[in-house]
Design an enzyme around this catalytic site. Structure first.
Site, mmCIF file in Angstrom:
data_model
loop_
_atom_site.group_PDB
_atom_site.id
_atom_site.type_symbol
_atom_site.label_atom_id
_atom_site.label_comp_id
_atom_site.label_asym_id
_atom_site.label_seq_id
_atom_site.Cartn_x
_atom_site.Cartn_y
_atom_site.Cartn_z
ATOM 1 N N HIS A 257 0.857 -1.193 0.000
ATOM 2 C CA HIS A 257 0.000 0.000 0.000
ATOM 3 C C HIS A 257 0.886 1.234 0.000
ATOM 4 C CE1 HIS A 257 -3.213 2.763 1.096
ATOM 5 N NE2 HIS A 257 -4.047 1.804 0.762
ATOM 6 N N ASP A 313 -7.904 -5.335 -0.155
ATOM 7 C CA ASP A 313 -8.309 -6.061 -1.363
ATOM 8 C C ASP A 313 -7.858 -7.514 -1.371
ATOM 9 O OD1 ASP A 313 -9.573 -3.849 -2.434
ATOM 10 O OD2 ASP A 313 -7.728 -3.085 -3.303
HETATM 11 N N1 CMC Z 1 4.144 -7.813 -4.388
HETATM 12 C C1 CMC Z 1 5.483 -7.885 -4.567
HETATM 13 N N2 CMC Z 1 6.270 -6.807 -4.551
HETATM 14 C C2 CMC Z 1 5.700 -5.606 -4.338
HETATM 15 C C3 CMC Z 1 4.325 -5.475 -4.137
HETATM 16 C C4 CMC Z 1 3.536 -6.637 -4.169
HETATM 17 N N3 CMC Z 1 2.219 -6.586 -3.998
HETATM 18 N N4 CMC Z 1 4.021 -4.169 -3.943
HETATM 19 C C5 CMC Z 1 5.187 -3.505 -4.029
HETATM 20 N N5 CMC Z 1 6.180 -4.374 -4.276
HETATM 21 C C6 CMC Z 1 7.601 -4.040 -4.420
HETATM 22 C C7 CMC Z 1 7.844 -3.391 -5.766
HETATM 23 O O1 CMC Z 1 8.136 -4.353 -6.759
HETATM 24 C C8 CMC Z 1 8.996 -2.468 -5.466
HETATM 25 O O2 CMC Z 1 10.164 -3.247 -5.468
HETATM 26 P P1 CMC Z 1 11.561 -2.656 -6.026
HETATM 27 O O3 CMC Z 1 11.886 -1.516 -5.089
HETATM 28 O O4 CMC Z 1 12.491 -3.811 -5.938
HETATM 29 O O5 CMC Z 1 11.285 -2.209 -7.422
HETATM 30 C C9 CMC Z 1 8.727 -2.017 -4.033
HETATM 31 O O6 CMC Z 1 7.916 -3.039 -3.447
HETATM 32 C C10 CMC Z 1 8.000 -0.677 -3.961
HETATM 33 O O7 CMC Z 1 6.873 -0.714 -4.841
HETATM 34 P P2 CMC Z 1 6.114 0.603 -5.364
HETATM 35 O O8 CMC Z 1 5.179 0.206 -6.453
HETATM 36 O O9 CMC Z 1 7.089 1.690 -5.648
HETATM 37 O O10 CMC Z 1 5.351 1.012 -4.063
HETATM 38 P P3 CMC Z 1 4.028 1.844 -3.967
HETATM 39 O O11 CMC Z 1 3.947 2.325 -2.582
HETATM 40 O O12 CMC Z 1 3.916 2.849 -5.042
HETATM 41 O O13 CMC Z 1 2.969 0.682 -4.259
HETATM 42 C C11 CMC Z 1 0.975 -0.444 -4.545
HETATM 43 C C12 CMC Z 1 1.755 0.546 -3.696
HETATM 44 C C13 CMC Z 1 -0.363 -0.708 -3.857
HETATM 45 C C14 CMC Z 1 0.735 0.144 -5.929
HETATM 46 C C15 CMC Z 1 1.769 -1.774 -4.653
HETATM 47 O O14 CMC Z 1 2.069 -2.293 -3.389
HETATM 48 C C16 CMC Z 1 1.064 -2.813 -5.516
HETATM 49 O O15 CMC Z 1 1.127 -2.771 -6.758
HETATM 50 N N6 CMC Z 1 0.322 -3.775 -4.853
HETATM 51 C C17 CMC Z 1 -0.423 -4.761 -5.570
HETATM 52 C C18 CMC Z 1 -1.742 -4.186 -6.034
HETATM 53 C C19 CMC Z 1 -2.684 -3.924 -4.882
HETATM 54 O O16 CMC Z 1 -2.907 -4.765 -4.037
HETATM 55 N N7 CMC Z 1 -3.294 -2.732 -4.875
HETATM 56 C C20 CMC Z 1 -4.269 -2.351 -3.865
HETATM 57 C C21 CMC Z 1 -3.945 -1.068 -3.244
HETATM 58 S S1 CMC Z 1 -4.854 -0.812 -1.726
HETATM 59 C C22 CMC Z 1 -6.443 -0.422 -2.165
HETATM 60 C C23 CMC Z 1 -6.946 0.877 -1.554
HETATM 61 O O17 CMC Z 1 -6.520 1.283 -0.478
HETATM 62 O O18 CMC Z 1 -7.784 1.508 -2.160
#
Ligand code: CMC
Length: 378
Positions: A257, A313
């Site tokens: 998240h 989710d």
């Molecule tokens: N599984 C594996 N690795 C992950 C995941 C995951 N679900 N989420 C983040 N990472 C890794 C990502 O690959 C990155 O690694 P590296 O630094 O080696 O490249 C690191 O963690 C940071 O990721 P980011 O995308 O820069 O982090 P963020 O804070 O922008 O991402 C997120 C938040 C929700 C987009 C992401 O965690 C994700 O894509 N999760 C899966 C989709 C998901 O479940 N989304 C629901 C969001 S919550 C709903 C709501 O509140 O409305």
């Protein structure tokens, strides 16, 4: 003259407005609406009462709640014209677009009241009746008259399943609606407020919210998590699936998240609901739950050091499945719930409106380029 020379990509870490609606306590993994713990609200309150709280800034006294619920119920009905709009949109677009189309039609011809609160209540009340009939029409079924006395959650279950809902179905959905009602300024809420800041109408703000929520980086994770569990297929395959998925740099859907770096409080609550849903429904729901429990454990072992834990989710697909909501509509159910968050922000923002108009840092060619006639361009 532009003074701020730094661009905050994705607006990460930037405060864009003041709001009293919710507090996300990321340190302790808690979420509060107007100071009330959302887990306590899910346990003890109703989506209708939480809507009052978000729109009026305080919990209602009994006569106030009765009056508010009365207004919601009368607006939950769909006029013949609204029913035609729903059918028209549902036959031509996906669930989120059909919801947006409904509000677009509403924005074209809003009723003759100037009070934004009346529009806000109307918008909140219609959402479930519209979505329930979108589901029906898209499955090739006849639309049905909403049953306002079932409440917003019960009415949606009734329209989707064509049956008077079991108490557990209504309670599960009501809790999920409460947990998704408000969450600060994610992209969709910010979009809705930007639209409102131009003094466009409340329905147009909802359209912006819907179209922003639709994107896979925002609202689509529950459906993706469902298909992830289906792909795994058997709890005994979890560990090998996870190894392969991480080696292929796939993300575990329903994990991570932008704001929570510890367990999402909504996920904690829905996890307990998913356990009850698995017991009650058995069969496929139980298998999904067993896969999710094992995946949660394995993925926490691998990912928690990087602040990645289940988000809401991860668990909702199991509860939605127990209720009878098809996976293609998970995002739209989230949207139905979030309508109140969007309109509450709009009403709050309008109390001290300021057009939202940020700056861009220019990175193009030097000024004074000579316009070369097209036939002379090399
Ligand atoms: N599984 C594996 N690795 C992950 C995941 C995951 N679900 N989420 C983040 N990472 C890794 C990502 O690959 C990155 O690694 P590296 O630094 O080696 O490249 C690191 O963690 C940071 O990721 P980011 O995308 O820069 O982090 P963020 O804070 O922008 O991402 C997120 C938040 C929700 C987009 C992401 O965690 C994700 O894509 N999760 C899966 C989709 C998901 O479940 N989304 C629901 C969001 S919550 C709903 C709501 O509140 O409305």
């Amino acid at each position: 003259m532009e003074t701020a020379q730094r661009v905050y990509k994705g607006l990460e870490g930037v405060y864009v407005l003041e709001s009293s609606l919710c507090l996300i306590d990321t340190e302790h993994g808690k979420l509060y609406y107007l100071g009330y713990d959302v887990e306590e609200l899910a346990e003890k309150s109703s989506y209708e009462e939480v809507s009052y709280l978000l729109l009026h800034g305080r919990l209602p006294k009994r006569p106030e709640l009765e009056e508010f619920v009365g207004k919601l119920r009368s607006e939950m009905r769909l006029t013949p014209e609204e029913m035609r709009d729903v059918q028209y949109a549902a036959k031509r677009t996906g669930p989120m677009d059909a919801l947006a189309a409904f509000y677009l039609f509403a924005s074209k011809d809003p009723p003759q009241t100037k009070d934004p609160m009346e529009h806000a209540i109307r918008a909140v009340a219609k959402a479930g009746s519209v979505l329930g009939n979108v589901v029906r029409v898209q499955r090739g079924e006849e639309p049905m008259e909403p049953q306002p006395e079932l409440g917003i959650a019960g009415n949606l279950v009734y329209l989707v399943t064509s049956k008077k809902p079991e108490q557990y179905q209504t309670e599960f959905l009501d809790d999920i609606l409460i947990l998704h009602a408000e969450h600060g300024v994610p992209a969709s809420t910010f979009g809705a407020v930007v639209t409102a800041s131009t003094l466009s109408d409340i329905y147009s703000s909802i359209v912006t919210g819907l179209m922003t929520l639709k994107g896979p980086l925002h609202g689509g994770a529950a459906e993706a998590a469902y298909y992830q569990f289906v792909e795994i297929g058997d709890p005994n395959r979890v560990e090998s699936w996870l190894e392969r998925a991480l080696a292929e740099k796939r993300r575990v859907m329903g994990f991570g998240h932008r704001v929570y770096k510890i367990y999402d409080p909504r996920a904690r609550y829905v996890k307990a609901m998913a356990a009850r849903a698995a017991e009650l429904a058995g069969g496929r729901v139980k298998t999904l739950y067993e896969i999710a429990v094992r995946l949660e454990q394995a993925a926490i072992e691998r990912l928690s050091a990087r602040g990645l834990y289940p988000n809401v989710d991860f668990w909702t697909p199991i509860v939605y499945t127990a209720i009878g909501i098809p996976p293609g509509y998970f995002t739209a159910v989230f949207a139905v719930s979030r309508v109140v968050g969007w309109v509450a922000h709009v009403v709050e923002y309008w109390k001290d409106n300021r057009l939202i108009r940020p700056l861009h840092l220019y990175t193009g060619p030097e000024s004074g380029q000579r316009y070369v006639p097209i036939e002379e361009r090399g």
